[in-house]
Design an enzyme around this catalytic site. Structure first.
Site, short mmCIF file in Angstrom:
data_model
loop_
_atom_site.label_atom_id
_atom_site.label_comp_id
_atom_site.label_asym_id
_atom_site.label_seq_id
_atom_site.Cartn_x
_atom_site.Cartn_y
_atom_site.Cartn_z
N SER A 1 0.84 -1.19 0.00
CA SER A 1 0.00 0.00 0.00
C SER A 1 0.88 1.25 0.00
CB SER A 1 -0.97 -0.03 1.19
OG SER A 1 -1.96 0.95 1.07
N GLU B 1 -1.92 -2.14 -8.35
CA GLU B 1 -3.12 -2.44 -7.56
C GLU B 1 -3.58 -1.16 -6.89
OE1 GLU B 1 -3.65 -2.63 -3.93
OE2 GLU B 1 -1.77 -1.55 -3.66
N HIS C 1 -4.59 -5.25 -1.58
CA HIS C 1 -5.53 -5.12 -0.47
C HIS C 1 -6.51 -6.29 -0.48
CE1 HIS C 1 -3.92 -1.03 -0.91
NE2 HIS C 1 -4.28 -0.83 0.35
#
Length: 300
Positions: free
Chosen positions: A109, A205, A267
């Protein structure tokens, strides 16, 4: 890594939940690892989305990386804040820490900012995977099984292939895997750490982004030349992003390279662990992303 190695946990981004962090530490210790936490790992500050002051977070990260006793640096969680540390780190000292002994950074992330900067500044591979105080690792009654198995395999030297569930453009591509969270990669355009996927497989992502925002970020990276010379594209999870595939196909399909999608990396649950900065291959016939690292080869 081997059982008995020391790993450090730091908080370069958002503040971790103390209970989840304690469980995460216990689970890493259950693998036979010695775990030490950064001095400021649970700090708070006025900007409550940051885990303490920038200087303190940078100091913890640098101390852990430069400690010759530490084999891996786990980030506690993502959120936001890692990019604020990049011009506070002493990169000469970080390079000296790299030469002191092999070690790896682990996170995902917001940690994409560090993955990208470590690749550029230090030339080291890093692990894109679950963090010490994230739910899939630290929840009760135990970690998510596939996530936990994948993390152990990668950390202890036997990374597993990751299966996707769809193909946006067929083919096979081999190259160093680079990338991470799309929002973070786009935010680094125009900085000294601007991403480039030339000769590489791009991994992307994101979470909580509407398709038009995904379009905007991909367009920014395309116009910045980040995808010039890319060999293939591996697409991870797009949690709470509505249906991202029409825009992903529209923006990336014109590059004329293989595109594998639906990889459970990023995630959501499970969160599989993959190496960034090492040779990988995507094969749309088997719908897989595999690590093909050979001794002596890493990102340049």
């Amino acid at each position: 890594m081997q059982p008995g190695d020391t790993v450090a946990i730091v908080s370069p981004s958002g503040p971790p939940d103390a209970v989840l962090l304690e469980r995460g530490i216990e689970r890493l210790e259950g693998l036979g690892l010695k775990v030490v936490a950064g001095t400021h790992v649970l700090d708070r500050q006025e900007l409550d989305y940051l885990a303490g002051d920038d200087a303190a977070r940078a100091a913890d990260l640098q101390a852990a990386w430069c400690d010759p006793a530490v084999s891996a640096v786990f980030c506690s969680r993502g959120g936001y804040g890692a990019a604020r540390l990049l011009d506070l780190l002493d990169w000469d000292a970080m390079r000296a820490g790299t030469r002191a002994g092999p070690k790896v950074l682990i996170g995902s992330s917001d940690i994409t900012a560090l993955h990208n900067a470590f690749a550029i500044e230090l030339g080291v591979p890093t692990l894109h995977g679950p963090m010490a105080a994230c739910d899939v690792l630290a929840r009760e009654p135990g970690p998510e099984p596939l996530t936990w198995e994948s993390l152990q395999a990668a950390v202890f030297g036997s990374p597993q292939p990751v299966r996707g569930d769809r193909v946006l453009a067929p083919g096979r591509a081999e190259g160093v895997l680079s990338g991470g969270n799309l929002s973070l990669l786009a935010s680094m355009c125009g900085t000294r750490w601007q991403p480039s996927f030339a000769g590489r497989i791009a991994f992307l992502e994101d979470v909580g982004e509407e398709p038009y925002r995904i379009d905007r970020m991909l367009t920014q990276l395309l116009q910045a030349g980040a995808f010039d010379g890319v060999r293939g594209i591996a697409l991870g999870s797009w949690v709470d992003c509505a249906d991202p595939y029409p825009v992903l196909r529209d923006r990336l399909g014109r590059l004329g390279v293989p595109i594998l999608a639906g990889l459970p990396v990023g995630h959501g649950s499970p969160q599989m662990t993959v190496w960034l900065g090492r040779l990988g291959v995507i094969d749309t016939e088997s719908c897989s992303l595999a690590d093909t690292f050979r001794d002596g080869e890493q990102a340049r």
